[in-house]
Write a protein that holds these residues in place. Structure first.
Motif, PDB file in Angstrom:
ATOM      1  N   ALA A 242      70.050 -10.319  -0.734  1.00  0.00           N
ATOM      2  CA  ALA A 242      69.734 -10.148   0.687  1.00  0.00           C
ATOM      3  C   ALA A 242      69.741 -11.501   1.389  1.00  0.00           C
ATOM      4  CB  ALA A 242      68.374  -9.480   0.857  1.00  0.00           C
ATOM      5  N   GLU A 243      70.017 -11.478   2.682  1.00  0.00           N
ATOM      6  CA  GLU A 243      70.020 -12.721   3.447  1.00  0.00           C
ATOM      7  C   GLU A 243      68.602 -13.256   3.584  1.00  0.00           C
ATOM      8  OE1 GLU A 243      71.889 -12.240   7.171  1.00  0.00           O
ATOM      9  OE2 GLU A 243      73.834 -11.659   6.346  1.00  0.00           O
ATOM     10  N   GLY A 244      68.484 -14.561   3.555  1.00  0.00           N
ATOM     11  CA  GLY A 244      67.177 -15.192   3.701  1.00  0.00           C
ATOM     12  C   GLY A 244      67.345 -16.697   3.734  1.00  0.00           C
ATOM     13  N   PRO A 245      66.257 -17.423   3.949  1.00  0.00           N
ATOM     14  CA  PRO A 245      66.336 -18.891   3.969  1.00  0.00           C
ATOM     15  C   PRO A 245      66.782 -19.428   2.617  1.00  0.00           C
ATOM     16  CG  PRO A 245      64.048 -18.134   3.919  1.00  0.00           C
ATOM     17  CD  PRO A 245      64.895 -16.931   4.158  1.00  0.00           C
ATOM     18  N   PRO A 273      61.109  -7.287   5.028  1.00  0.00           N
ATOM     19  CA  PRO A 273      60.657  -6.796   3.721  1.00  0.00           C
ATOM     20  C   PRO A 273      61.441  -7.378   2.550  1.00  0.00           C
ATOM     21  CG  PRO A 273      60.688  -4.997   5.290  1.00  0.00           C
ATOM     22  CD  PRO A 273      61.323  -6.179   5.977  1.00  0.00           C
ATOM     23  N   HIS A 274      62.754  -7.651   2.753  1.00  0.00           N
ATOM     24  CA  HIS A 274      63.520  -8.180   1.625  1.00  0.00           C
ATOM     25  C   HIS A 274      63.217  -9.647   1.341  1.00  0.00           C
ATOM     26  CE1 HIS A 274      66.538  -8.908   5.007  1.00  0.00           C
ATOM     27  NE2 HIS A 274      66.344 -10.112   4.516  1.00  0.00           N
ATOM     28  N   ASN A 275      62.383 -10.280   2.168  1.00  0.00           N
ATOM     29  CA  ASN A 275      61.944 -11.649   1.878  1.00  0.00           C
ATOM     30  C   ASN A 275      60.599 -11.688   1.171  1.00  0.00           C
ATOM     31  OD1 ASN A 275      63.315 -12.425   5.041  1.00  0.00           O
ATOM     32  ND2 ASN A 275      64.206 -13.033   3.079  1.00  0.00           N
ATOM     33  N   LEU A 276      60.009 -10.510   0.969  1.00  0.00           N
ATOM     34  CA  LEU A 276      58.738 -10.413   0.254  1.00  0.00           C
ATOM     35  C   LEU A 276      58.987  -9.884  -1.152  1.00  0.00           C
ATOM     36  CD1 LEU A 276      55.353  -9.072   1.473  1.00  0.00           C
ATOM     37  CD2 LEU A 276      56.446  -7.880  -0.426  1.00  0.00           C
ATOM     38  N   GLY A 295      60.484  -6.485  -1.672  1.00  0.00           N
ATOM     39  CA  GLY A 295      59.635  -5.613  -0.883  1.00  0.00           C
ATOM     40  C   GLY A 295      60.316  -4.379  -0.345  1.00  0.00           C
ATOM     41  N   ASP A 296      61.648  -4.401  -0.252  1.00  0.00           N
ATOM     42  CA  ASP A 296      62.375  -3.233   0.251  1.00  0.00           C
ATOM     43  C   ASP A 296      62.857  -2.335  -0.880  1.00  0.00           C
ATOM     44  OD1 ASP A 296      64.181  -5.105  -0.703  1.00  0.00           O
ATOM     45  OD2 ASP A 296      65.724  -4.633   0.774  1.00  0.00           O
ATOM     46  N   ARG A 297      62.383  -2.578  -2.099  1.00  0.00           N
ATOM     47  CA  ARG A 297      62.777  -1.773  -3.257  1.00  0.00           C
ATOM     48  C   ARG A 297      61.538  -1.284  -4.008  1.00  0.00           C
ATOM     49  NH1 ARG A 297      68.476  -1.052  -4.119  1.00  0.00           N
ATOM     50  NH2 ARG A 297      69.348  -2.063  -2.272  1.00  0.00           N
ATOM     51  N   GLU A 298      61.794  -0.315  -4.926  1.00  0.00           N
ATOM     52  CA  GLU A 298      60.728   0.205  -5.756  1.00  0.00           C
ATOM     53  C   GLU A 298      61.019  -0.138  -7.218  1.00  0.00           C
ATOM     54  OE1 GLU A 298      58.037   1.540  -4.537  1.00  0.00           O
ATOM     55  OE2 GLU A 298      58.825   1.459  -2.478  1.00  0.00           O
ATOM     56  N   VAL A 299      59.960  -0.230  -8.013  1.00  0.00           N
ATOM     57  CA  VAL A 299      60.120  -0.450  -9.450  1.00  0.00           C
ATOM     58  C   VAL A 299      60.591   0.855 -10.082  1.00  0.00           C
ATOM     59  CG1 VAL A 299      58.938  -0.953 -11.622  1.00  0.00           C
ATOM     60  CG2 VAL A 299      58.335  -2.226  -9.546  1.00  0.00           C
ATOM     61  N   CYS A 300      61.626   0.779 -10.897  1.00  0.00           N
ATOM     62  CA  CYS A 300      62.054   1.925 -11.688  1.00  0.00           C
ATOM     63  C   CYS A 300      61.287   1.872 -13.005  1.00  0.00           C
ATOM     64  CB  CYS A 300      63.566   1.893 -11.943  1.00  0.00           C
ATOM     65  SG  CYS A 300      64.129   3.291 -12.937  1.00  0.00           S
ATOM     66  N   HIS A 346      66.564  -8.733 -11.231  1.00  0.00           N
ATOM     67  CA  HIS A 346      67.623  -9.730 -11.009  1.00  0.00           C
ATOM     68  C   HIS A 346      67.639 -10.213  -9.556  1.00  0.00           C
ATOM     69  CE1 HIS A 346      69.563  -9.697 -14.902  1.00  0.00           C
ATOM     70  NE2 HIS A 346      69.602  -8.368 -14.905  1.00  0.00           N
ATOM     71  N   SER A 347      67.370  -9.319  -8.610  1.00  0.00           N
ATOM     72  CA  SER A 347      67.456  -9.693  -7.194  1.00  0.00           C
ATOM     73  C   SER A 347      66.413 -10.740  -6.818  1.00  0.00           C
ATOM     74  CB  SER A 347      67.286  -8.457  -6.311  1.00  0.00           C
ATOM     75  OG  SER A 347      66.017  -7.857  -6.522  1.00  0.00           O
ATOM     76  N   VAL A 348      65.314 -10.809  -7.569  1.00  0.00           N
ATOM     77  CA  VAL A 348      64.270 -11.790  -7.266  1.00  0.00           C
ATOM     78  C   VAL A 348      64.731 -13.202  -7.605  1.00  0.00           C
ATOM     79  CG1 VAL A 348      61.929 -12.537  -7.904  1.00  0.00           C
ATOM     80  CG2 VAL A 348      62.420 -10.106  -7.555  1.00  0.00           C
TER      81      VAL A 348
END
Length: 574
Positions: A242-245, A273-276, A295-300, A346-348
């Protein structure tokens, strides 16, 4: 069959606890009656359909060369403890004690018993491959039985097990079963797809679920135009960046009084949310896992359990969270966290300057960066995939649909043969474990899935291959001697020609009889009305299309037989 001699207790009103079409219609058409939560009586109409599905399954399994047997419902606890599943299967496993205080399970599946049979009887590679199957009642103590027989505590299932010398032999049988399942569900008149999935409590590395397309389905399936298809639990899809700083900044604490949810924190701090990153604590016995996802996803949880090897995983209690983090629920973060294995999606790992909990009440951290401020113990794909994510095969965006799982095939490998010490002698004379496969079909669930796909506002519209009756003869007025005599004649001649027929010989109002005919859903109906008889005709109606045709009395039986033969050919697949 005469309606007055049958046991078809139809209902005018829909029971209040019936949430989906199959549940409503199975109750209203007199197929089932609820005995207790998740436990149903199958009445004659329902049993006829169950047996038809079971017969299709049996024919196709026999076609593959599999051998039918029957194993006990009761499984001794010793076998489950030997395989290691007694303590890890979870509360869905129904456990009982006999009068001698010996423990048993009511079988939800039969890997242990079938492996015990084979380890006692098969000695050499010359006796392999071997495929054994049964059609048997299964039990699972569902925490929330719902949707009628779709998710019940007692259900009918076909389970098959294969034993092999090596992986190549297993792969060959796996593909044979894939094709057999395709034939079974086509013969049942279902629209379906085979998707990559998670193996759950059964185990194994490779598995496919057969999903019936239905808006009421509990499972979400992701699909790509390239042919890739998988459940959100089993998919290899990874969350895109996701886009972010991008430039790391100094970490700092931010007071967030009473802000616990993603929406509250991001709104208060003015970030997306995707920055959290949210950090959720899970427990398994004395072990603790901290799962990190955007933050915009859930744990599977299925993926998390698989990568950590901890089963069953449960969300930690508020008391456990406070003990581990020093803060109440809603303020957990990775920085300085001890006592829990830290698993990051992985996204983190590609995020910078993320917002996390501070492990301190009413406080969050901003500008948290991986490696500098914390280091995960494990990086893995643990987030729930979503529509729009990139396909792992071709990179195109995935679309989603809802599905009902009706069957699943597994490559078990040596999971059970090793734990149960089930071995054979290979060509070199060495004792080696069997390579195994497992193949299940929910027979009763398939009936419900068929109704979900084949119904309208008036009732069920059965595919002819699993319809309780193929033809419905309906004299509108049974007090009319000519109409009733003709109904008797049609009923007799159709049955003699091999058409399963029900004669509605009730002295009821026409409207009631028409509504019941649409409700129970026989593919073809012959209506004998007084006005039509004056012209020498009867009406033949196709339930699925509602198409009605006036046919001369003398041609009625041959017309229906021709329609039935054509419909049967569609599902025969020979």
């Amino acid at each position: 069959m005469r309606w007055t001699r049958a046991f078809i207790p139809t209902l005018k009103e829909t029971p209040s606890d019936a949430d989906i079409a199959s549940h409503r219609l199975m109750l209203r058409s007199g197929m089932v009656r609820k005995l207790s939560s998740g436990i149903y009586n199958f009445l004659p109409l329902g049993m006829k359909t169950i047996l038809k599905v079971a017969n299709i399954v049996r024919e196709e399994m026999n076609r593959t060369g599999a051998h039918e047997l029957l194993m006990p419902v009761l499984s001794p606890a010793e076998l489950w403890k030997e395989s290691g599943r007694w303590d890890v299967y979870g509360e869905e496993l129904m456990r009982i004690r006999d009068r001698h205080k010996r423990e048993f399970a009511l079988g939800p599946t039969h890997e242990e018993i079938i492996t015990d049979i084979v380890r006692r009887e098969i000695r050499s590679y010359r006796e392999l491959p071997l495929v054994l199957y049964q059609i048997q009642t299964k039990f699972r103590d569902e925490i929330r039985p719902r949707f009628g027989i779709m998710r019940a505590r007692e259900f009918m299932m076909k389970d098959a097990y294969s034993f092999h010398e090596n992986e190549e032999s297993l792969q060959e049988t796996y593909m044979v079963m894939h094709e057999a399942y395709t034939r079974i569900f086509r013969r049942c008149g279902l629209s379906f797809g085979a998707v990559e999935a998670d193996s759950g409590a059964i185990g194994g590395d490779v598995t496919h679920e057969f999903m019936v397309f239905a808006d009421s389905g509990e499972s979400e399936v992701l699909h790509c135009v390239c042919g890739f298809s998988a459940t959100v639990e089993g998919t290899g899809v990874e969350v895109p960046e996701a886009e972010g700083p991008k430039d790391p900044e100094a970490m700092e604490k931010v007071p967030t009084p009473g802000m616990r949810t993603v929406e509250e924190v991001t709104g208060f701090m003015g970030v997306k949310p995707h920055n959290l990153v949210k950090t959720l604590i899970y427990t398994c016995g004395d072990a603790h896992v901290a799962a990190m996802v955007r933050g915009d996803r859930e744990v599977c949880e299925t993926k998390l359990a698989k990568v950590t090897g901890l089963v069953p995983l449960e969300l930690a209690s508020a008391e456990t969270i406070e003990k581990l983090t020093g803060a109440p629920t809603g303020f957990t973060g990775p920085v300085g966290l001890k006592g829990a294995r830290l698993v990051a999606d992985h996204s983190v790992t590609v995020m910078t300057n993320m917002v996390t909990g501070a492990n301190e009440a009413d406080t969050h951290l901003k500008n948290v960066n991986i490696d500098r401020d914390f280091e995960p113990d494990l990086v893995a794909n643990i987030a729930v995939a979503e529509e729009g994510d990139p396909c792992p095969r071709c990179g195109e965006s995935l679309s989603s649909y809802r599905g009902i799982e009706v069957g699943q095939i597994f490559k078990l490998g040596t999971k059970y043969s090793e734990s149960l010490r089930a071995t054979f002698t290979d060509p070199s004379g060495a004792e080696v474990p069997f390579v195994m496969g497992c193949y299940g079909i929910g027979v009763s669930r398939t009936v419900a899935a068929a109704i979900e796909q084949h119904h309208d506002g008036d009732g069920i519209s059965w595919p002819i291959s699993i319809a309780p009756y193929e033809a419905h003869v309906l004299p509108v007025n049974v007090t009319n001697d000519k109409a009733m005599a003709l109904g008797e004649q049609f009923h007799k001649e159709l049955q003699e020609k091999g058409v399963e027929t029900i004669l509605d010989d009730r002295d009821e109002r026409a409207g009631i009889k028409f509504k019941d005919a649409d409700l129970v859903g026989s593919p073809f109906r012959v209506t004998i009305g007084e006005r039509g008889l004056k012209k020498g005709i009867v009406e033949v109606r196709v339930r699925e299309t509602r198409e009605q045709t006036e046919v001369p009395v003398d041609d009625a039986v041959s017309t229906v037989c021709k329609m039935v033969d054509e419909a049967r050919r569609e599902f025969n697949l020979d």
